[in-house]
Design a protein around this motif. Structure first.
Motif, PDB file in Angstrom:
ATOM      1  N   ALA A  76       0.828  -1.207   0.000  1.00 45.73           N
ATOM      2  CA  ALA A  76       0.000   0.000   0.000  1.00 45.73           C
ATOM      3  C   ALA A  76       0.862   1.256   0.000  1.00 45.73           C
ATOM      4  O   ALA A  76       0.528   2.259  -0.651  1.00 45.73           O
ATOM      5  CB  ALA A  76      -0.925  -0.008   1.213  1.00 45.73           C
ATOM      6  N   ALA A  77       1.987   1.215   0.723  1.00 48.24           N
ATOM      7  CA  ALA A  77       2.881   2.370   0.771  1.00 48.24           C
ATOM      8  C   ALA A  77       3.550   2.601  -0.581  1.00 48.24           C
ATOM      9  O   ALA A  77       3.735   3.749  -1.011  1.00 48.24           O
ATOM     10  CB  ALA A  77       3.935   2.172   1.857  1.00 48.24           C
ATOM     11  N   ALA A  78       3.913   1.515  -1.262  1.00 45.41           N
ATOM     12  CA  ALA A  78       4.516   1.648  -2.591  1.00 45.41           C
ATOM     13  C   ALA A  78       3.533   2.300  -3.555  1.00 45.41           C
ATOM     14  O   ALA A  78       3.901   3.177  -4.353  1.00 45.41           O
ATOM     15  CB  ALA A  78       4.949   0.280  -3.107  1.00 45.41           C
ATOM     16  N   ASP A  79       2.278   1.882  -3.476  1.00 40.94           N
ATOM     17  CA  ASP A  79       1.254   2.465  -4.336  1.00 40.94           C
ATOM     18  C   ASP A  79       1.053   3.943  -4.007  1.00 40.94           C
ATOM     19  O   ASP A  79       0.953   4.788  -4.905  1.00 40.94           O
ATOM     20  CB  ASP A  79      -0.055   1.698  -4.160  1.00 40.94           C
ATOM     21  CG  ASP A  79      -1.133   2.164  -5.116  1.00 40.94           C
ATOM     22  OD1 ASP A  79      -0.947   2.025  -6.340  1.00 40.94           O
ATOM     23  OD2 ASP A  79      -2.164   2.679  -4.640  1.00 40.94           O
ATOM     24  N   ALA A  80       1.014   4.251  -2.703  1.00 46.46           N
ATOM     25  CA  ALA A  80       0.828   5.645  -2.290  1.00 46.46           C
ATOM     26  C   ALA A  80       2.009   6.509  -2.708  1.00 46.46           C
ATOM     27  O   ALA A  80       1.837   7.652  -3.157  1.00 46.46           O
ATOM     28  CB  ALA A  80       0.626   5.718  -0.779  1.00 46.46           C
ATOM     29  N   ALA A  81       3.231   5.976  -2.579  1.00 49.46           N
ATOM     30  CA  ALA A  81       4.418   6.735  -2.969  1.00 49.46           C
ATOM     31  C   ALA A  81       4.418   6.996  -4.472  1.00 49.46           C
ATOM     32  O   ALA A  81       4.792   8.085  -4.932  1.00 49.46           O
ATOM     33  CB  ALA A  81       5.679   5.982  -2.558  1.00 49.46           C
ATOM     34  N   ALA A  93       8.025   5.765   2.651  1.00 41.21           N
ATOM     35  CA  ALA A  93       6.574   5.727   2.825  1.00 41.21           C
ATOM     36  C   ALA A  93       6.166   4.568   3.726  1.00 41.21           C
ATOM     37  O   ALA A  93       5.284   4.708   4.590  1.00 41.21           O
ATOM     38  CB  ALA A  93       5.891   5.606   1.464  1.00 41.21           C
ATOM     39  N   THR A  94       6.807   3.415   3.547  1.00 46.94           N
ATOM     40  CA  THR A  94       6.507   2.256   4.394  1.00 46.94           C
ATOM     41  C   THR A  94       6.816   2.566   5.852  1.00 46.94           C
ATOM     42  O   THR A  94       5.998   2.311   6.749  1.00 46.94           O
ATOM     43  CB  THR A  94       7.320   1.032   3.934  1.00 46.94           C
ATOM     44  OG1 THR A  94       6.995   0.724   2.572  1.00 46.94           O
ATOM     45  CG2 THR A  94       7.018  -0.178   4.806  1.00 46.94           C
ATOM     46  N   ASN A  95       7.980   3.133   6.107  1.00 43.24           N
ATOM     47  CA  ASN A  95       8.363   3.466   7.481  1.00 43.24           C
ATOM     48  C   ASN A  95       7.461   4.544   8.074  1.00 43.24           C
ATOM     49  O   ASN A  95       7.146   4.518   9.270  1.00 43.24           O
ATOM     50  CB  ASN A  95       9.822   3.909   7.524  1.00 43.24           C
ATOM     51  CG  ASN A  95      10.780   2.779   7.188  1.00 43.24           C
ATOM     52  OD1 ASN A  95      10.416   1.601   7.267  1.00 43.24           O
ATOM     53  ND2 ASN A  95      12.000   3.120   6.806  1.00 43.24           N
ATOM     54  N   LEU A  96       7.044   5.470   7.240  1.00 43.74           N
ATOM     55  CA  LEU A  96       6.138   6.533   7.684  1.00 43.74           C
ATOM     56  C   LEU A  96       4.810   5.946   8.158  1.00 43.74           C
ATOM     57  O   LEU A  96       4.271   6.346   9.201  1.00 43.74           O
ATOM     58  CB  LEU A  96       5.907   7.504   6.526  1.00 43.74           C
ATOM     59  CG  LEU A  96       5.089   8.766   6.802  1.00 43.74           C
ATOM     60  CD1 LEU A  96       5.888   9.749   7.651  1.00 43.74           C
ATOM     61  CD2 LEU A  96       4.680   9.424   5.477  1.00 43.74           C
ATOM     62  N   VAL A  97       4.293   4.986   7.410  1.00 48.39           N
ATOM     63  CA  VAL A  97       3.002   4.377   7.735  1.00 48.39           C
ATOM     64  C   VAL A  97       3.116   3.451   8.948  1.00 48.39           C
ATOM     65  O   VAL A  97       2.198   3.366   9.774  1.00 48.39           O
ATOM     66  CB  VAL A  97       2.454   3.617   6.510  1.00 48.39           C
ATOM     67  CG1 VAL A  97       1.159   2.883   6.848  1.00 48.39           C
ATOM     68  CG2 VAL A  97       2.218   4.588   5.346  1.00 48.39           C
ATOM     69  N   LEU A  98       4.243   2.771   9.075  1.00 42.88           N
ATOM     70  CA  LEU A  98       4.440   1.848  10.193  1.00 42.88           C
ATOM     71  C   LEU A  98       4.673   2.559  11.523  1.00 42.88           C
ATOM     72  O   LEU A  98       4.306   2.041  12.586  1.00 42.88           O
ATOM     73  CB  LEU A  98       5.651   0.951   9.926  1.00 42.88           C
ATOM     74  CG  LEU A  98       5.538  -0.129   8.853  1.00 42.88           C
ATOM     75  CD1 LEU A  98       6.906  -0.766   8.629  1.00 42.88           C
ATOM     76  CD2 LEU A  98       4.525  -1.191   9.261  1.00 42.88           C
ATOM     77  N   ALA A 172      -2.214   4.044   4.303  1.00 44.56           N
ATOM     78  CA  ALA A 172      -1.031   4.456   3.537  1.00 44.56           C
ATOM     79  C   ALA A 172      -1.284   5.718   2.716  1.00 44.56           C
ATOM     80  O   ALA A 172      -0.527   6.693   2.831  1.00 44.56           O
ATOM     81  CB  ALA A 172      -0.540   3.305   2.660  1.00 44.56           C
ATOM     82  N   PRO A 173      -2.319   5.770   1.880  1.00 46.28           N
ATOM     83  CA  PRO A 173      -2.527   7.011   1.123  1.00 46.28           C
ATOM     84  C   PRO A 173      -2.886   8.196   2.011  1.00 46.28           C
ATOM     85  O   PRO A 173      -2.532   9.341   1.700  1.00 46.28           O
ATOM     86  CB  PRO A 173      -3.669   6.663   0.162  1.00 46.28           C
ATOM     87  CG  PRO A 173      -4.334   5.469   0.749  1.00 46.28           C
ATOM     88  CD  PRO A 173      -3.266   4.717   1.478  1.00 46.28           C
ATOM     89  N   TYR A 174      -3.553   7.930   3.130  1.00 48.07           N
ATOM     90  CA  TYR A 174      -3.913   9.018   4.042  1.00 48.07           C
ATOM     91  C   TYR A 174      -2.660   9.633   4.669  1.00 48.07           C
ATOM     92  O   TYR A 174      -2.477  10.863   4.663  1.00 48.07           O
ATOM     93  CB  TYR A 174      -4.844   8.490   5.129  1.00 48.07           C
ATOM     94  CG  TYR A 174      -5.216   9.532   6.165  1.00 48.07           C
ATOM     95  CD1 TYR A 174      -6.178  10.495   5.889  1.00 48.07           C
ATOM     96  CD2 TYR A 174      -4.588   9.553   7.409  1.00 48.07           C
ATOM     97  CE1 TYR A 174      -6.512  11.461   6.834  1.00 48.07           C
ATOM     98  CE2 TYR A 174      -4.918  10.510   8.356  1.00 48.07           C
ATOM     99  CZ  TYR A 174      -5.877  11.465   8.067  1.00 48.07           C
ATOM    100  OH  TYR A 174      -6.199  12.420   9.003  1.00 48.07           O
TER     101      TYR A 174
END
Length: 334
Positions: A76-81, A93-98, A172-174
């Motif tokens: 989801a983070a890859a898609d959002a990025a 983005a992954t670390n941000l969401v986690l 993730a997108p949020y």
């Protein structure tokens, strides 16, 4: 969870647990339950956010995360990025969401459990007004990101908040979107991260930034013992002549960090095992949490319903029930 078929309207009597209105110079007028029994009411618990801040700092050492939930977050983070309107890598983005998840639900650094139910809000408006069992309690914050009906979880159910795949696809997108909005407004990367985590009080004093830096330096240990639902189980249920996808939530089966299942972890009760599904009536969707009497020890099945979009602390309807069948296991009225 999706409703497969619309059932007829309810015929059982309900008890209304709602916030009282201030009348004249008096205090709040408590809404009446069955036979005029006061059911309490209120808004946020002032001490709940402080408890979140106090418990936000995570023990040093490896940061673990469920393997299946991690793959969902990373995807989801890859898609959002890829869709972001600012520069951010998939890893960032992954670390941000986690980052908010451990401060919110796993101070030990163990894998955040997708099943996590909040234990800080103990308002009487969240409890069965008939007091049929202490575990008949509607915990408002749910899941890895503690999606709460007062905010980001207003249109979620316990089932959709526990589902780490679906929740990651929304968070993730949020979170990345809030980060980019801040960056595009002139914020530094650190300031933008703080803005992205503004919804989580556990991040208020820097705990989430600390986790972000640890993830950047050391990454995460994937934990294969924690699955998509964190120990909750997908079932098929029938209720009022209709079939539903339902999730069975038993806190004693939580995978990953389970400190929240200890009775002394917080002021709110550990809920009895319950089913959760989405119910529609007259064009309105409700989250329904349903306790079999065999799970709660009450002398009847009990349901608590929350209209989607409504804060559970403000309004819940409770009912004595007898009509749910778990067709997967044969439990209930089958």
């Amino acid at each position: 969870m999706a409703r497969r078929q619309r059932g007829p309207g309810r015929t059982s009597a309900v008890l209304l647990a709602s916030i009282g209105l201030v009348v004249g110079l008096g205090g709040p007028a408590l809404a009446a339950g069955g036979d005029g029994v006061p059911s309490g009411g209120g808004g946020d618990n002032p001490s709940a956010d402080q408890l979140r801040r106090e418990r936000a700092w995570v023990r040093l050492g490896d940061l673990k995360f469920g393997a299946e939930p991690y793959e969902a977050v990373q995807s989801a983070a890859a898609d959002a990025a890829g869709k972001a309107d600012c520069e951010i890598s998939t890893t960032a983005a992954t670390n941000l969401v986690l980052s908010p998840t451990w401060p919110e639900v796993a101070g030990s650094g163990d894998s955040p459990s997708p099943m996590t139910l909040s234990r800080y809000d103990d308002q009487t408006s969240l409890a069965d007004p008939e007091q049929r069992d202490d575990g008949l309690f509607f915990n408002p914050g749910v899941g890895i990101w503690q999606l709460d009906s007062a905010g980001l979880g207003a249109n979620e159910t316990a089932a959709t908040a526990i589902d780490s795949v679906g929740a990651a696809g929304k968070m993730a997108p949020y979170i990345v979107g809030k980060y980019c909005s801040a960056r595009n407004g002139g914020a530094t990367a650190a300031e933008a991260r703080a803005a992205a985590w503004k919804d989580w009080h556990a991040c208020d004093e820097g705990a989430c930034e600390s986790i972000y830096q640890r993830l950047e330096a050391d990454g995460v240990v994937k934990d294969s013992t924690v699955d998509r639902y964190g120990g909750a189980e997908m079932r098929t249920c029938t209720y009022e002549g209709a079939e539903y996808d339902c999730l069975y939530v038993d806190p004693s089966k939580a995978q990953g960090e389970d400190a929240w299942t200890s009775p002394d972890f917080g002021p709110a009760p550990v809920p009895d095992p319950f089913y959760v599904f989405t119910y529609s009536e007259s064009g309105t969707d409700y989250e329904v949490r349903y306790w079999l009497k065999s799970d709660s020890g009450a002398d009847t099945d009990v349901s608590a319903s929350r209209e989607l979009g409504v804060n559970a602390r403000t309004k819940l309807t409770w009912a004595a029930e007898s009509g749910l069948c778990d067709t997967t296991t044969g439990a209930g009225t089958c």
